[in-house]
Design a protein around this motif. Structure first.
Motif, PDB file in Angstrom:
ATOM      1  N   GLU A  54     -17.770 -33.621  20.319  1.00  0.00           N
ATOM      2  CA  GLU A  54     -16.627 -32.864  19.793  1.00  0.00           C
ATOM      3  C   GLU A  54     -16.150 -31.776  20.742  1.00  0.00           C
ATOM      4  O   GLU A  54     -15.020 -31.283  20.624  1.00  0.00           O
ATOM      5  CB  GLU A  54     -16.986 -32.243  18.435  1.00  0.00           C
ATOM      6  N   LEU A  55     -16.984 -31.393  21.717  1.00  0.00           N
ATOM      7  CA  LEU A  55     -16.605 -30.378  22.704  1.00  0.00           C
ATOM      8  C   LEU A  55     -16.011 -30.989  23.965  1.00  0.00           C
ATOM      9  O   LEU A  55     -15.660 -30.269  24.901  1.00  0.00           O
ATOM     10  CB  LEU A  55     -17.828 -29.529  23.070  1.00  0.00           C
ATOM     11  N   GLY A  56     -15.922 -32.321  23.970  1.00  0.00           N
ATOM     12  CA  GLY A  56     -15.358 -32.993  25.129  1.00  0.00           C
ATOM     13  C   GLY A  56     -16.338 -33.204  26.254  1.00  0.00           C
ATOM     14  O   GLY A  56     -15.946 -33.552  27.374  1.00  0.00           O
ATOM     15  N   VAL A  57     -17.634 -33.011  25.975  1.00  0.00           N
ATOM     16  CA  VAL A  57     -18.679 -33.184  26.986  1.00  0.00           C
ATOM     17  C   VAL A  57     -19.344 -34.545  26.791  1.00  0.00           C
ATOM     18  O   VAL A  57     -19.594 -34.965  25.656  1.00  0.00           O
ATOM     19  CB  VAL A  57     -19.737 -32.064  26.888  1.00  0.00           C
ATOM     20  N   SER A  58     -19.638 -35.214  27.858  1.00  0.00           N
ATOM     21  CA  SER A  58     -20.281 -36.524  27.788  1.00  0.00           C
ATOM     22  C   SER A  58     -21.622 -36.444  27.061  1.00  0.00           C
ATOM     23  O   SER A  58     -22.414 -35.535  27.307  1.00  0.00           O
ATOM     24  CB  SER A  58     -20.498 -37.079  29.200  1.00  0.00           C
ATOM     25  N   VAL A  59     -21.883 -37.408  26.168  1.00  0.00           N
ATOM     26  CA  VAL A  59     -23.170 -37.431  25.456  1.00  0.00           C
ATOM     27  C   VAL A  59     -24.308 -37.754  26.416  1.00  0.00           C
ATOM     28  O   VAL A  59     -25.480 -37.495  26.112  1.00  0.00           O
ATOM     29  CB  VAL A  59     -23.150 -38.453  24.300  1.00  0.00           C
ATOM     30  N   ASN A  60     -23.973 -38.305  27.582  1.00  0.00           N
ATOM     31  CA  ASN A  60     -24.991 -38.610  28.586  1.00  0.00           C
ATOM     32  C   ASN A  60     -25.381 -37.385  29.402  1.00  0.00           C
ATOM     33  O   ASN A  60     -26.218 -37.477  30.298  1.00  0.00           O
ATOM     34  CB  ASN A  60     -24.508 -39.711  29.528  1.00  0.00           C
TER      35      ASN A  60
END
Length: 309
Positions: free
Chosen positions: A12-18
């Motif tokens: 939701e913050l636009g950061v990759s889950v990886n």
């Protein structure tokens, strides 16, 4: 054989889950149990789940908090390729389900496919453009062979109400997933398969550093390696990577053939079908009937042995 890079989703913050831990992905891949259902690596046939998570999560030196720490790849043979592999390993022909094999035969098939994946990870490493030649030994990765697939909401069969989400898919579904660290085993080389450019050189700490990854090179080489390793001759619908023909060119050719075949069939049906109801169905077909008709027609064409290229 289709080799795929699964592009990371964003939170939701636009950061990759990886950019965080691989624990969620590792637990997801640990869902199947049974013969050969273990994590494996270049040199190990069975690796504990805890070790997979610990090693991937700790192999991140020099990476920033918002950068990907790992990637997921998958190797996906067609059902025809799987049947050929089974024949090569067990001598059994025309196998349509793993349940028809003994436990020992399944173990041999899974072991052979693991070896193929190891070869493909060597190919993956070689397709990075770096100052030195890389191999699978330079990578930190763990694979997992799976023998099942389930229908999802994206499948046409679910959309058409023919199957339910979560139902097991029929036939041979052998495939493999791989978690691979972005950093090499020395934690000095960053290896991102999302870097499209090949041949570029950047200056880092006063030194010229090559970068880039050949996605097409990896996919083509893995595809051709399956044929070379197992003496497999690909069908028309498995030749997306042949030579340097673009996917769009191939798609246009097969679309033209499908349209021609469909129009010929529709013409013949107009000639032979009688009755006001049947004529109405042809001239004003429902959306669902057209989708089902085209789906079956495309399937029949793709199952032909002749090439459309």
């Amino acid at each position: 054989m289709y080799s795929k890079l699964h592009r990371p989703e964003k939170n939701e913050l636009g950061v990759s889950v990886n950019a965080g831990s691989c624990v969620k992905l590792a637990h997801y891949l640990d869902k199947e149990s049974g013969i050969g259902k273990f994590f494996f690596s270049q040199n190990q046939d069975s690796v504990p789940l805890t070790e997979v998570i610990q090693k991937i999560d700790n192999n991140k030196k020099t990476l920033k908090n918002n950068q990907d720490k790992f990637y997921m790849l998958s190797y996906n043979p067609s059902q025809r390729e799987i049947a050929h592999l089974i024949k090569e390993v067990t001598g059994k022909d025309n196998v349509v389900a793993l349940s028809s094999l003994t436990d020992k035969e399944i173990e041999k098939v899974v072991s052979e496919f693991q070896d193929y994946v190891r070869d493909c990870m060597d190919i993956y490493a070689r397709n990075f453009n770096r100052n030195k030649d890389l191999s699978s030994e330079d990578l930190l990765w763990f694979g997992r062979v799976e023998t099942e697939r389930h229908y999802t909401y994206l499948d046409e069969e679910v959309k058409d109400g023919l199957r339910s989400k979560g139902d097991l898919k029929e036939g041979l579904q052998l495939h493999a997933h791989v978690i691979v660290s972005r950093m090499d085993v020395t934690q000095t080389i960053s290896l991102s398969p999302l870097a499209k450019s090949m041949g570029n050189v950047n200056v880092l700490n006063g030194k010229a550093v090559k970068n880039g990854f050949s996605m097409k090179g990896w996919q083509v080489d893995c595809f051709q390696h399956f044929g070379n390793k197992y003496g497999y001759i690909a069908n028309a619908d498995e030749r997306f990577y042949y030579h340097d023909s673009s996917y769009s060119s191939y798609k246009n050719k097969i679309q033209n053939k499908i349209i021609h075949e469909v129009m010929e069939d529709m013409k013949e049906e107009r000639q032979f079908m009688t009755g006001a109801r049947n004529i109405t169905l042809i001239l004003h077909p429902t959306k669902k009937s057209v989708k089902l008709y085209l789906k079956q027609k495309i399937k029949n064409i793709l199952l032909e042995n002749e090439s459309v290229i």
